[in-house]
Design an enzyme around this catalytic site. Sequence first.
Site, short mmCIF file in Angstrom:
data_model
loop_
_atom_site.label_atom_id
_atom_site.label_comp_id
_atom_site.label_asym_id
_atom_site.label_seq_id
_atom_site.Cartn_x
_atom_site.Cartn_y
_atom_site.Cartn_z
N HIS A 14 -16.33 22.92 8.97
CA HIS A 14 -16.59 21.50 9.24
C HIS A 14 -17.87 21.06 8.53
CE1 HIS A 14 -13.73 22.49 12.43
NE2 HIS A 14 -13.56 21.20 12.65
N ASN A 15 -18.41 21.94 7.69
CA ASN A 15 -19.64 21.68 6.95
C ASN A 15 -19.29 21.01 5.62
OD1 ASN A 15 -21.78 22.11 5.01
ND2 ASN A 15 -22.70 23.55 6.45
N PRO A 16 -19.65 19.74 5.41
CA PRO A 16 -19.26 19.03 4.18
C PRO A 16 -19.75 19.71 2.91
CG PRO A 16 -20.10 17.49 5.83
CD PRO A 16 -20.40 18.86 6.33
N GLY A 17 -20.99 20.23 2.92
CA GLY A 17 -21.52 20.88 1.73
C GLY A 17 -20.76 22.15 1.39
N ASP A 45 -16.21 29.75 18.70
CA ASP A 45 -17.54 30.31 18.93
C ASP A 45 -17.74 31.50 18.00
OD1 ASP A 45 -18.12 28.51 20.97
OD2 ASP A 45 -17.23 29.80 22.50
N ASP A 74 -18.89 32.83 6.05
CA ASP A 74 -20.05 32.83 6.92
C ASP A 74 -21.21 33.29 6.06
OD1 ASP A 74 -20.91 32.31 9.73
OD2 ASP A 74 -21.83 34.27 9.45
N SER A 75 -22.23 32.47 6.00
CA SER A 75 -23.33 32.76 5.09
C SER A 75 -24.64 32.36 5.73
CB SER A 75 -23.14 32.02 3.76
OG SER A 75 -22.98 30.63 3.99
N TYR A 162 -30.38 25.62 2.69
CA TYR A 162 -31.70 26.11 2.32
C TYR A 162 -31.91 26.18 0.81
CZ TYR A 162 -31.79 27.55 7.23
OH TYR A 162 -31.75 27.55 8.61
N HIS A 195 -24.65 33.50 -4.02
CA HIS A 195 -24.02 34.46 -3.13
C HIS A 195 -22.55 34.12 -2.89
CE1 HIS A 195 -25.72 31.08 -1.06
NE2 HIS A 195 -25.11 31.36 0.08
#
Length: 211
Positions: A14-17, A45, A74-75, A162, A195
């Site tokens: 759900h992360n646009p980036g 979860d 997952d990062s 980040y 990565h």
Amino acid sequence: MHRRITGKLVIATHNPGKLAEMKELLAPYGIEAVSAGELGLSEPDETGNDFRSNAAIKAIAAAHASKLPSFADDSGIVVDALDGAPGIYSARWAGPTKDFTAAMTRIERLLQERGATAPDKRKAHFVSALCVAWPDDHLEEVEARVDGTLVWPPRGTAGFGYDPMFRPDGHTRTFGEMTSIEKHGLPPLGLALSHRARAFVKLAEICLEPR
């Protein structure tokens, strides 16, 4: 035996980036990608103890809910001077509003408190674990990392998360100052720097065929 991805693929984020990066990486392969958000799938979860297990949790949940192959990442960033933090909690440090400016400020504050001002005291690495899950529970999993140094203040507005405070080893600019081609090596993927792109190269070798 490895399994190839064909047809439609759910991107379990759900992360646009992150979604934009994944779609960019998948583009050369002619895969029809749809996001978990577009399908109205809920976010499971993330109860794993490492990146790989959390990627699997997300991919499996999306595959079961959508009845389609599902691709999850997952990062996070691992900071040596902070004993590996934020690590698998990298997204949580940004809070529910995904405020990575606040998260980067928190990292810098903690580094300053520990006297980590010299470059050799500010080493960090990004990790990306990728998982493709099928509805029958078949999994394909890979992981990769890129090492670098944290800079302050953050530099650049490209990328997400980040990226503006992470300068990969051997480079003078942060991920936030790099173009997508510089960061991901597109094309060709063989020049992958980030990565996520490095992990994707591994995944593509076993699961994807260029169109």
